[in-house]
Scaffold this motif. Structure first.
Motif, PDB file in Angstrom:
ATOM      1  N   THR A 136       3.640 -28.330  34.206  1.00  0.00           N
ATOM      2  CA  THR A 136       2.887 -27.185  33.666  1.00  0.00           C
ATOM      3  C   THR A 136       3.865 -26.159  33.116  1.00  0.00           C
ATOM      4  O   THR A 136       5.016 -26.073  33.547  1.00  0.00           O
ATOM      5  N   VAL A 137       3.406 -25.438  32.171  1.00  0.00           N
ATOM      6  CA  VAL A 137       4.220 -24.387  31.572  1.00  0.00           C
ATOM      7  C   VAL A 137       4.244 -23.184  32.500  1.00  0.00           C
ATOM      8  O   VAL A 137       3.194 -22.781  32.998  1.00  0.00           O
ATOM      9  N   PRO A 138       5.419 -22.619  32.741  1.00  0.00           N
ATOM     10  CA  PRO A 138       5.448 -21.461  33.632  1.00  0.00           C
ATOM     11  C   PRO A 138       4.723 -20.297  32.983  1.00  0.00           C
ATOM     12  O   PRO A 138       4.825 -20.096  31.781  1.00  0.00           O
ATOM     13  N   PRO A 139       3.965 -19.523  33.762  1.00  0.00           N
ATOM     14  CA  PRO A 139       3.323 -18.344  33.175  1.00  0.00           C
ATOM     15  C   PRO A 139       4.385 -17.316  32.833  1.00  0.00           C
ATOM     16  O   PRO A 139       5.486 -17.326  33.376  1.00  0.00           O
ATOM     17  N   ALA A 140       4.070 -16.448  31.872  1.00  0.00           N
ATOM     18  CA  ALA A 140       5.008 -15.391  31.501  1.00  0.00           C
ATOM     19  C   ALA A 140       5.276 -14.532  32.734  1.00  0.00           C
ATOM     20  O   ALA A 140       4.368 -14.105  33.422  1.00  0.00           O
TER      21      ALA A 140
END
Lengths: 492, 492, 492
Positions: free
Chosen positions: C2-6
């Protein structure tokens, strides 16, 4: 609020050992290490405009202005560009190039010219001219202080005193500069007399001619037909008809090869190499002899002749150099009054992909063919020239030329071409100068720029250090030598 | 004076963790931190040339040369570009592309081809090819040493041994590479059979086709009329007249949408999108069917068809990709002997502002329209494409493409476009490769280049670190995914 | 995966003192030292689009949206460019420029416009718009937090409260910004009433007009003939025939000189300056009056008129500014619905070498002639404009303009022009803005970019520190002042 006055920081006038190297300390250390291995390599100067007669005669240079100011169009144009602005240059009396000794009726007092140059020293901040002149003044002439209105006379006397010494004669400087070989640029009809005298003095192979037939290939010139008899005479072939014209050029190329030439040079507006059918070429030649050729037909003939030059290069092995894309004598009035090559040559956008196609399709894989292409339109580096040089074995990318021979432009050249063409499809540095004393400075700057570029690659882990050192020697020395091989059958 | 020999520094062959990151220590630290968050994100490869059949078949790759050398035109052209220069490449027997296995009658011994490649390893210094190959050899194949004449056989045997293992079959590598989705490029008339087989194997949505109708849109091609029956057959619509031709294209696009396609792709010489009146288009179509269309009329028809493609994209939601500006088969003789896509494709200056105007005026604000434009003429980045992409919601700037897919060119892309287009008007990275094993390397390099660019912005206080991290995920992953949304009504 | 959240890093909203300075610590130290000497120099703003009436009236600004959003086409176009992409901008209701208050029937609620802008703040990452707006919000308005959906109302109220204070009226800000002189841009037929009112209030010489006759020089415009009566009326000369037309323009120029003007400004598509024979010019003028001029003839007339403008500049001493190369209203439908200057102006490749030749040959060495040329085609910097400006005393290179007014583009400008043109053939910074509150931000950014460039030259030992400091004052202040001298005979 007021503007702070310029702070006068006292300084000793010297060349900084790290000049023009990258500022990042880690990169600079690597760059220094690379430069250490190339800095003292011999100079191979395969394209330039030094007069062979100067070396054949080996006489004392006349005076500082005649040596360093008047013939340097980089310098003259910059001073003139400030001629109408309030400031030291206008105050020193610079209005036109004539005030710097250029053209008929020009200022004749070398000291006065020198003073004007010194008054304008500030205009050269951050230009390559400044870099070269500092190198010349400090390293070649041991000048004690930078040029200024105050130091002008001191410097003039200092330089004049040096020029009177035998160590400052042309051949002595040639040796001191570490020049291994120097190519001059010579008209196709040249007697090559100065080169013969040099050879007779034991300088064979050290000063070599380059075959430059430009005016003969531009039939729209008003004087074109009048050039043919000289071609005929110099070649011993009747150049008054098309086939004889080609034969005469072939014969002159042979004479250049015999005199040690490695290359031809071609500086037309466009690099188009589209050939014509022979019958058309003959017809245009005859039209031109009668002075009845239009400008489009003349351009087509020039393109046809570039194709012929490519074919002759494949035959005789002379490397074909192209330098297109410059509108010469942009100010036609100035050219009429003061002459050519005085700073009014301005580049235009130049197309290579289609222009070179005919010659490259025909000769681009020929084992005996080599073309080196230069540009002053840097947009073509990544778009056209690097892709072409990275595909055709017969094509090499010339070094950054003329308006592009500065630290930043040389860096941009490497950054824009290396990805696609690598290093070995480039030609090695050429100084392209008529300013003899600046030759070491120009090669030095090139070696610094390349050391900086290679050091960044090493620091970014894109190249190993051993590869960088090997490549640095390629760029500084080997490629210049290997890109211009002796034609088969040449006099050694 | 003599040139120092290249210093042989012993080294372990490994990928440096900081490769292609900025050298300034402060910037590098930031870049490392950014890269850490993007390095292992999934790969979204929305534009490329991998053969879907390779993944459908999932058979062992034949040999190292067939996998890594012969099909890679970047590599082949660079070796050939050195074929006439004295040196290891000529010595290894490289004269033409045939010596690297390309074309009819080419060298057939993979080991011999591999040796030639290894002999020429030095030509790739500082090129992206070198970066990708190092990544492939070290990271994918755990090769023990860099290619050289000495290591060629060792490497060939090592790679052959790996290729025989099931872990090196296409699907296994696909998983190992972390590819989330891979778009192929397929002729408009393709049966999409391989994609159907993949879907049947549970790979729906992981390998998707892209609709590429180029030959059908170029009526000056000698084989153009002969292509129409296949279009008719594949679509079930009579493509022998203009309106049927459009309907057949629409039907094929629907079939691609059903097969999971997200985009079309168009690689004509010019990006002109000027439509014709229907009557004119019909007339030109009929002229072309009779083989009676001139080159200007054919170009006008192609432009008209690009406008039609834009209109169809607004209808069916396929993203429209444009890749103009390349003269294909620059050496027509080489193309005739050896085929296409072998390294002789050369860019030209390309105009976009006026060329795209008709399509953008008509569809540039359409909620269902998306165009992604690529260029190999980097002068248009700041002048044309960034201003256009920074205005029209329907336009995104494609990633640096082909000759511009290197660290420095990717940096120049960001520096030239971000000011005016920002980040979110760019498309995310596309690898555009047929070299399957290099896909991770190419995405890795892109992520490094972007990390370096973003790190500089942070170090120059032009961007906050949290914004840089968020943007890095956009550039590495989200934008590639979001720029190519599934068309409405697609089979999810 | 998953893409890390900002990551949300808490921060205090402030301008970093080192923003936009080089990251290399050694270079940054030098850059800081240079910037310290220029940061507080007065602002000389010799080219811009602030409305003189705003300063003459000196009334309170209406609201934050009308001040900062709606009139800023940089900002409007960027928000609209994201109007169809899923995300906060679309979610906030931005579909067209009308949603930002532009054009007839546009959104009328300033708070709603402001919220939309705040929702789109992320789109400006790393753009100059972001840099300027941060400066305006923090430095001019002491805004407590960056724009976001959450802070929109808070900021709107904060700004509204400030705008109600007398310290935020136009003249108070003018003083606070340290503006020494501000040039506006005015139609050739302007009554210059606002300038007269300012002069009556003791502001003579602080706000000066610039003569912009563009529509009058473009006879292909549908409204061209209808403009002549106003020219006649404003000048008191019958402009209905060619010679009267020229006399009327001369008279209007004199009126501008009397009102303090230093310059003219010309923004046609091409910079061609080729004159026509008088008889031809008369004929084309008459054709145009009858509405019977074709587009090629109209372009020839415009070129002829630029030559006339150059001749008049040599006579009356008004500096001639050229800003060519932009296709205005690229989306003609948007222009028809919403008006001009709303973000749909897109550059094209522009040729200068031949275009400027007639004017430069005629007036380029004239002691009373000065032309300043701007470009949005940065390829001409090293190829055409720097060589021209480095030769002709009458030509100066304008500052990076419009799409090129960012830190990286300003750096590229210096790197591409200094080698050949030096510093003193450049014009000094111009902000070219209608966004009054951003004037200090734009000059600040320019001074930072130049400090960074000069610092690198010092760090690379290409320039001495005292020279860098002196040059920095030239670039930040003196050249802007000296490039636009008061015409002889002007009301000082």
């Amino acid at each position: 609020m007021t503007v702070p006055p310029a702070v006068e920081v006292p300084r000793t006038w010297a060349l900084h050992p790290d000049r023009a190297l990258p500022s990042d300390p880690g990169v600079r250390d690597v760059a220094r290490e690379i430069l250490r291995t190339t800095q003292h390599l011999p100079i191979v100067s395969m394209h330039g405009h030094v007069d062979a007669a100067m070396l054949a005669d080996d006489e004392q240079f006349p005076d500082p202005a005649a040596l360093l100011v008047t013939p340097d169009h980089y310098l003259v144009r910059m001073l003139v560009s400030q001629a109408t602005a309030p400031g030291p240059i206008r105050d020193a009396g610079v209005h036109t190039v004539a005030d710097l000794g250029v053209g008929p009726g020009a200022e004749a007092d070398p000291r006065e010219i020198w003073r004007r140059f010194c008054a304008g020293w500030g205009a050269f901040r951050a230009t390559p001219t400044r870099f070269w002149l500092e190198h010349v003044l400090i390293d070649v002439f041991e000048a004690p202080a930078p040029p200024s209105t105050e130091t002008a006379d001191l410097l003039f006397d200092h330089l004049s005193e040096r020029l009177a010494q035998p160590e400052y004669r042309p051949r002595a400087l040639f040796e001191r500069f570490g020049i291994e070989v120097l190519a001059t640029t010579d008209p196709a009809t040249s007697s090559l007399d100065a080169h013969a005298r040099l050879a007779a003095d034991g300088w064979a192979g050290r000063v070599i001619p380059t075959f430059r037939p430009d005016p003969l290939l531009e039939p729209a010139r008003a004087d074109w037909a009048s050039l043919l008899p000289a071609l005929g005479e110099s070649s011993g072939v009747d150049a008054g008809h098309y086939d004889g014209f080609l034969d005469a050029l072939r014969e002159r190329r042979r004479a250049f090869v015999r005199a040690g030439a490695r290359a031809t040079d071609h500086g037309h507006l466009r690099p188009d190499t589209t050939p014509l059918a022979d019958a058309n070429a003959r017809r245009l030649f005859d039209d031109a002899r009668r002075g009845e050729i239009g400008s489009a037909a003349a351009a087509a003939f020039t393109a046809h002749m570039l194709f012929q030059m490519a074919e002759m290069s494949a035959e005789d092995g002379l490397v074909m150099q192209l330098h297109p894309g410059v509108v010469r004598d942009h100010d036609r009035g100035a050219a009429a009054r003061y002459g050519h090559d005085i700073g009014y040559d301005i580049p235009i956008a130049t197309e290579f992909t289609r222009a070179l196609r005919p010659a490259l399709e025909a000769f681009g894989h020929h084992p005996n063919f080599r073309m080196v292409v230069f540009t002053v339109d840097e947009t073509v580096y990544s778009r056209e020239l690097a892709p072409l040089a990275g595909a055709y074995p017969g094509l090499r990318l010339g070094a950054p030329w003329w308006f592009l021979d500065s630290p930043d432009a040389m860096r941009r050249f490497r950054e824009a071409t290396t990805d696609t063409a690598g290093f070995r499809n480039t030609s090695g540095f050429v100084d392209d100068t008529r300013a003899f004393c600046s030759i070491p400075a120009r090669h030095d700057l090139s070696r610094r720029a390349d050391a900086g570029y290679l050091a960044r690659l090493v620091a970014e882990h894109r190249l190993e250090m051993d590869e960088a050192l090997d490549t640095a020697a390629d760029l500084a020395y080997r490629l210049a030598r290997d890109s211009y091989p002796a034609p088969a059958g040449a006099a050694a």
